[in-house]
Design a protein around this motif. Structure first.
Motif, PDB file in Angstrom:
ATOM      1  N   SER A   1       0.824  -1.198  -0.053  1.00 44.27           N
ATOM      2  CA  SER A   1       0.126  -0.140   0.077  1.00 44.27           C
ATOM      3  C   SER A   1       0.922   1.276  -0.038  1.00 44.27           C
ATOM      4  O   SER A   1       2.086   1.225   0.393  1.00 44.27           O
ATOM      5  CB  SER A   1      -0.915   0.078   1.316  1.00 44.27           C
ATOM      6  N   GLU A   2       0.408   2.166  -0.267  1.00 44.70           N
ATOM      7  CA  GLU A   2       1.104   3.533  -0.310  1.00 44.70           C
ATOM      8  C   GLU A   2       1.630   3.784   1.093  1.00 44.70           C
ATOM      9  O   GLU A   2       2.587   4.358   1.391  1.00 44.70           O
ATOM     10  CB  GLU A   2       0.290   4.602  -0.846  1.00 44.70           C
ATOM     11  N   GLU A   3       0.844   3.508   2.044  1.00 45.29           N
ATOM     12  CA  GLU A   3       1.208   3.665   3.596  1.00 45.29           C
ATOM     13  C   GLU A   3       2.241   2.910   3.728  1.00 45.29           C
ATOM     14  O   GLU A   3       3.047   3.223   4.371  1.00 45.29           O
ATOM     15  CB  GLU A   3      -0.279   3.365   4.510  1.00 45.29           C
TER      16      GLU A   3
ATOM     17  N   PHE B   1       7.391  -5.687 -11.508  1.00 44.06           N
ATOM     18  CA  PHE B   1       5.946  -6.008 -11.357  1.00 44.06           C
ATOM     19  C   PHE B   1       5.535  -7.332 -12.306  1.00 44.06           C
ATOM     20  O   PHE B   1       5.678  -7.082 -13.793  1.00 44.06           O
ATOM     21  CB  PHE B   1       5.312  -4.568 -12.062  1.00 44.06           C
ATOM     22  N   PHE B   2       5.086  -7.917 -11.777  1.00 46.36           N
ATOM     23  CA  PHE B   2       4.379  -9.021 -12.477  1.00 46.36           C
ATOM     24  C   PHE B   2       2.931  -9.021 -12.936  1.00 46.36           C
ATOM     25  O   PHE B   2       2.238  -9.030 -12.013  1.00 46.36           O
ATOM     26  CB  PHE B   2       4.576 -10.476 -11.950  1.00 46.36           C
ATOM     27  N   GLU B   3       2.810  -8.733 -14.169  1.00 48.64           N
ATOM     28  CA  GLU B   3       1.329  -8.692 -14.712  1.00 48.64           C
ATOM     29  C   GLU B   3       0.760  -9.878 -15.152  1.00 48.64           C
ATOM     30  O   GLU B   3       1.306 -10.685 -16.097  1.00 48.64           O
ATOM     31  CB  GLU B   3       1.389  -7.593 -15.708  1.00 48.64           C
ATOM     32  N   CYS B   4      -0.395 -10.132 -14.431  1.00 48.10           N
ATOM     33  CA  CYS B   4      -0.853 -11.596 -14.869  1.00 48.10           C
ATOM     34  C   CYS B   4      -2.510 -11.415 -14.650  1.00 48.10           C
ATOM     35  O   CYS B   4      -2.879 -10.681 -13.785  1.00 48.10           O
ATOM     36  CB  CYS B   4      -0.580 -12.677 -13.741  1.00 48.10           C
ATOM     37  N   PRO B   5      -3.152 -12.111 -15.703  1.00 46.61           N
ATOM     38  CA  PRO B   5      -4.818 -12.003 -15.679  1.00 46.61           C
ATOM     39  C   PRO B   5      -5.294 -12.647 -14.236  1.00 46.61           C
ATOM     40  O   PRO B   5      -4.632 -13.817 -13.845  1.00 46.61           O
ATOM     41  CB  PRO B   5      -5.110 -12.720 -16.689  1.00 46.61           C
ATOM     42  N   GLU B   6      -6.366 -12.164 -13.467  1.00 46.75           N
ATOM     43  CA  GLU B   6      -6.915 -12.564 -12.632  1.00 46.75           C
ATOM     44  C   GLU B   6      -7.223 -14.058 -12.654  1.00 46.75           C
ATOM     45  O   GLU B   6      -6.878 -14.966 -11.542  1.00 46.75           O
ATOM     46  CB  GLU B   6      -8.080 -11.925 -12.280  1.00 46.75           C
ATOM     47  N   GLU B   7      -7.609 -14.967 -13.838  1.00 51.72           N
ATOM     48  CA  GLU B   7      -8.193 -15.987 -13.762  1.00 51.72           C
ATOM     49  C   GLU B   7      -6.888 -16.916 -13.670  1.00 51.72           C
ATOM     50  O   GLU B   7      -6.959 -17.912 -12.942  1.00 51.72           O
ATOM     51  CB  GLU B   7      -9.093 -16.291 -14.898  1.00 51.72           C
ATOM     52  N   GLU B   8      -5.844 -16.553 -14.153  1.00 46.67           N
ATOM     53  CA  GLU B   8      -4.585 -17.186 -13.948  1.00 46.67           C
ATOM     54  C   GLU B   8      -4.187 -17.178 -12.529  1.00 46.67           C
ATOM     55  O   GLU B   8      -3.664 -18.426 -12.241  1.00 46.67           O
ATOM     56  CB  GLU B   8      -3.705 -16.700 -14.943  1.00 46.67           C
ATOM     57  N   MET B   9      -4.181 -16.093 -12.052  1.00 47.73           N
ATOM     58  CA  MET B   9      -3.783 -15.992 -10.514  1.00 47.73           C
ATOM     59  C   MET B   9      -4.432 -16.907  -9.646  1.00 47.73           C
ATOM     60  O   MET B   9      -3.983 -17.414  -8.778  1.00 47.73           O
ATOM     61  CB  MET B   9      -3.746 -14.655 -10.098  1.00 47.73           C
ATOM     62  N   VAL B  10      -5.957 -17.055  -9.894  1.00 44.07           N
ATOM     63  CA  VAL B  10      -6.729 -17.728  -9.077  1.00 44.07           C
ATOM     64  C   VAL B  10      -6.411 -19.255  -9.251  1.00 44.07           C
ATOM     65  O   VAL B  10      -6.314 -19.986  -8.269  1.00 44.07           O
ATOM     66  CB  VAL B  10      -8.362 -17.221  -9.304  1.00 44.07           C
ATOM     67  N   LYS B  11      -6.339 -19.623 -10.489  1.00 41.42           N
ATOM     68  CA  LYS B  11      -5.857 -20.894 -10.973  1.00 41.42           C
ATOM     69  C   LYS B  11      -4.558 -21.389 -10.249  1.00 41.42           C
ATOM     70  O   LYS B  11      -4.783 -22.561  -9.310  1.00 41.42           O
ATOM     71  CB  LYS B  11      -5.863 -20.981 -12.150  1.00 41.42           C
ATOM     72  N   ARG B  12      -3.768 -20.633 -10.200  1.00 39.84           N
ATOM     73  CA  ARG B  12      -2.596 -20.849  -9.574  1.00 39.84           C
ATOM     74  C   ARG B  12      -2.792 -20.907  -7.949  1.00 39.84           C
ATOM     75  O   ARG B  12      -2.070 -21.932  -7.166  1.00 39.84           O
ATOM     76  CB  ARG B  12      -1.524 -19.928  -9.869  1.00 39.84           C
ATOM     77  N   ILE B  13      -3.259 -19.981  -7.396  1.00 42.60           N
ATOM     78  CA  ILE B  13      -3.379 -20.084  -5.959  1.00 42.60           C
ATOM     79  C   ILE B  13      -4.171 -21.344  -5.526  1.00 42.60           C
ATOM     80  O   ILE B  13      -3.747 -21.902  -4.647  1.00 42.60           O
ATOM     81  CB  ILE B  13      -4.042 -18.897  -5.359  1.00 42.60           C
ATOM     82  N   LEU B  14      -5.338 -21.655  -6.156  1.00 42.37           N
ATOM     83  CA  LEU B  14      -5.947 -22.776  -5.902  1.00 42.37           C
ATOM     84  C   LEU B  14      -5.285 -24.183  -5.704  1.00 42.37           C
ATOM     85  O   LEU B  14      -5.496 -25.143  -5.312  1.00 42.37           O
ATOM     86  CB  LEU B  14      -7.456 -22.868  -6.576  1.00 42.37           C
ATOM     87  N   GLY B  15      -4.097 -24.111  -6.803  1.00 42.07           N
ATOM     88  CA  GLY B  15      -3.446 -25.287  -7.069  1.00 42.07           C
ATOM     89  C   GLY B  15      -2.061 -25.230  -6.210  1.00 42.07           C
ATOM     90  O   GLY B  15      -1.337 -26.092  -6.185  1.00 42.07           O
ATOM     91  N   ARG B  16      -2.136 -24.189  -5.294  1.00 48.27           N
ATOM     92  CA  ARG B  16      -0.616 -23.975  -4.636  1.00 48.27           C
ATOM     93  C   ARG B  16      -0.296 -25.007  -3.600  1.00 48.27           C
ATOM     94  O   ARG B  16       0.779 -25.503  -3.460  1.00 48.27           O
ATOM     95  CB  ARG B  16      -0.552 -22.678  -4.337  1.00 48.27           C
ATOM     96  N   ASN B  17      -1.461 -25.509  -2.797  1.00 43.11           N
ATOM     97  CA  ASN B  17      -1.405 -26.628  -1.999  1.00 43.11           C
ATOM     98  C   ASN B  17      -0.557 -26.297  -0.658  1.00 43.11           C
ATOM     99  O   ASN B  17       0.331 -27.420  -0.549  1.00 43.11           O
ATOM    100  CB  ASN B  17      -0.980 -27.723  -2.702  1.00 43.11           C
TER     101      ASN B  17
ATOM    102  N   ARG C   1      -8.376 -10.709  -1.228  1.00 45.68           N
ATOM    103  CA  ARG C   1      -6.897 -10.154  -1.768  1.00 45.68           C
ATOM    104  C   ARG C   1      -6.880  -9.607  -3.250  1.00 45.68           C
ATOM    105  O   ARG C   1      -5.881  -8.710  -3.353  1.00 45.68           O
ATOM    106  CB  ARG C   1      -5.925 -11.353  -1.792  1.00 45.68           C
ATOM    107  N   LEU C   2      -7.696  -9.984  -4.207  1.00 48.59           N
ATOM    108  CA  LEU C   2      -7.695  -9.376  -5.296  1.00 48.59           C
ATOM    109  C   LEU C   2      -8.109  -7.949  -5.430  1.00 48.59           C
ATOM    110  O   LEU C   2      -7.400  -7.084  -5.926  1.00 48.59           O
ATOM    111  CB  LEU C   2      -8.476 -10.269  -6.452  1.00 48.59           C
TER     112      LEU C   2
ATOM    113  N   GLU D   1      -5.785  -4.476  -6.366  1.00 53.32           N
ATOM    114  CA  GLU D   1      -6.211  -3.480  -7.212  1.00 53.32           C
ATOM    115  C   GLU D   1      -6.254  -2.036  -6.573  1.00 53.32           C
ATOM    116  O   GLU D   1      -5.724  -0.937  -6.875  1.00 53.32           O
ATOM    117  CB  GLU D   1      -7.746  -3.621  -7.793  1.00 53.32           C
ATOM    118  N   ASP D   2      -6.888  -1.965  -5.121  1.00 49.17           N
ATOM    119  CA  ASP D   2      -7.116  -0.734  -4.545  1.00 49.17           C
ATOM    120  C   ASP D   2      -5.953  -0.105  -3.906  1.00 49.17           C
ATOM    121  O   ASP D   2      -5.708   0.947  -3.988  1.00 49.17           O
ATOM    122  CB  ASP D   2      -8.298  -1.235  -3.498  1.00 49.17           C
TER     123      ASP D   2
END
Ligand SMILES: Nc1ncnc2c1ncn2[C@@H]1O[C@H](COP(=O)(O)OP(=O)(O)O)[C@@H](O)[C@H]1O
Ligand SMILES: O=c1ccn([C@@H]2O[C@H](COP(=O)(O)OP(=O)(O)O)[C@@H](O)[C@H]2O)c(=O)[nH]1
Ligand SMILES: [Mg+2]
Length: 237
Positions: free
Chosen positions: A135-137, A155-171, A185-186, A190-191
Motif C-alpha cells: 500500500s502507499e502507507e 512488477f508481474f502482470e498476470c490475468p486474474e483467472e490465471e492468478m486464481v488458478k495458480r493459488i487454488l493449485g498451490r497446496n 486479496r484481489l 487493485e485498490d
C-alpha cells in the motif's frame, strides 16, 4: 540503518566477535564489508534493493527464487516473514493471522520491523523484497523508517483467472488460499497495491513483466532485466 549498525559492530573487534561463535553474530559479521578510512570511521555499502510486486499468485515467490540463485540476491518474502511470526506465537501472532485470513494488510510497523531484521541478517547487499510494499502507507513508512527508496521494482502482470488458478493449485495449506479470501486479496491488490506500482512507474524504475507462460519463459524476461543491470551491480552470470 546499515551505517548505524556498522558503527555499532565496529566497537567490538571482529576477532573477538568471531570467537563468540554465535551463528547470528557470525552472520552479521559477514553481512558488512567494512572499509575503515584513516580516521578509523567505518563506511558500509548501501544495499541494492529490488521490490518484487504483483497480484496474489502472479509468481513473485517462484521467480524470486530463480533471481536469487541466478544473480546472487538475498530473497526476503514479506508474506513468509509474517507467516513465520504468526507461527512463533509472538505477541503479534494472532493479529497477523486475522489480517492475513481477511486478505488485508498487516500494520506497516510490524512488517517493516521484520524486514529490517532480515536486511540486517542478510549475507549479501543485493536484496529482493517480495510482496512488499502493499500500500502507499507501507511504502511511505518503509522509505521513512529504513531511509531508502528501492533501486528497482519488478512488477508481474498476470490475468486474474490465471492468478486464481495458480493459488487454488498451490497446496501449501495457507489460511488465505481459499476462494473467499482470494476475492478479498484481489480487491486489495487493485485498490491498494496498484497505487504503489503507479508511484514507482512515475519515477521510471518499474520493469513490467508479462507473467503468463511457463516459469522458464517468464524467467527469461526477468533475466534480461537483471542482465541489463550487470555493469551497475557486479551480478553473477
Ligand atoms: N508460470 C507459472 N505457471 C504455472 N504455475 C506457476 C507459474 N509460476 C508459479 N506457479 C505456481 O503458482 C503458484 C503461485 O506462485 P507463487 O510464486 O507462490 O506466486 P506469488 O508469490 O505471487 O503468490 C505456486 O504454486 C507456483 O508453483
Ligand atoms: O507486506 C505484506 C506482505 C503480506 N501481507 C499479508 O500476507 C498475505 C500473504 O502475502 P504473500 O506475499 O505471501 O502472498 P502472495 O501474494 O505471495 O500470494 C497478504 O495477502 C497480506 O494479508 C501483508 O499484510 N503485508
Ligand atoms: Mg508469494
Amino acid at each position: 540503518m546499515w551505517r548505524r549498525f556498522a558503527h555499532l559492530s565496529l566497537s567490538i573487534s571482529r576477532t573477538k566477535l568471531r570467537s563468540l561463535q554465535d551463528p547470528t553474530v557470525l552472520k552479521l559479521i559477514n553481512t558488512f564489508s567494512f572499509d575503515a578510512g584513516n580516521d578509523g570511521v567505518a563506511s558500509s555499502k548501501k544495499p541494492f534493493i529490488t521490490f518484487v510486486l504483483g497480484g496474489p499468485g502472479s509468481g513473485k515467490g517462484t521467480q524470486c527464487e530463480k533471481i536469487a540463485s541466478t544473480f546472487g540476491f538475498a530473497h526476503l518474502s514479506a508474506g513468509e516473514l509474517l507467516r513465520e511470526e504468526m507461527s512463533s506465537h509472538s505477541e503479534n501472532g494472532e493479529l497477523i493471522r486475522n489480517v492475513i485470513k481477511e486478505g488485508k494488510i498487516v500494520p506497516s510497523a510490524i512488517t517493516i520491523s521484520l524486514i529490517k531484521k532480515s536486511i540486517n541478517l542478510a549475507t549479501c547487499d543485493k536484496i529482493l523484497i517480495d510482496g512488499f510494499p502493499r500500500s502507499e502507507e507501507n511504502r511511505i513508512a518503509f522509505e521513512k523508517i529504513i531511509g531508502v527508496e528501492p533501486d528497482l521494482v519488478i512488477f508481474f502482470e498476470c490475468p486474474e483467472e490465471e492468478m486464481v488458478k495458480r493459488i487454488l493449485g498451490r497446496n501449501q495449506g495457507r489460511i488465505d488460499d481459499n476462494m473467499e479470501t482470494i476475492r478479498k486479496r484481489l480487491k486489495v491488490f487493485e485498490d491498494l497495491n496498484m497505487p504503489v506500482v503507479e508511484h514507482y512507474s512515475s519515477k521510471g524504475i518499474v520493469h513490467k513483466i508479462t507473467a503468463t507462460g511457463t516459469v522458464d519463459e517468464i524467467f527469461e524476461r526477468v533475466r534480461q532485466v537483471f542482465a541489463s543491470l550487470r555493469p551497475k551491480l557486479c551480478l553473477e552470470h
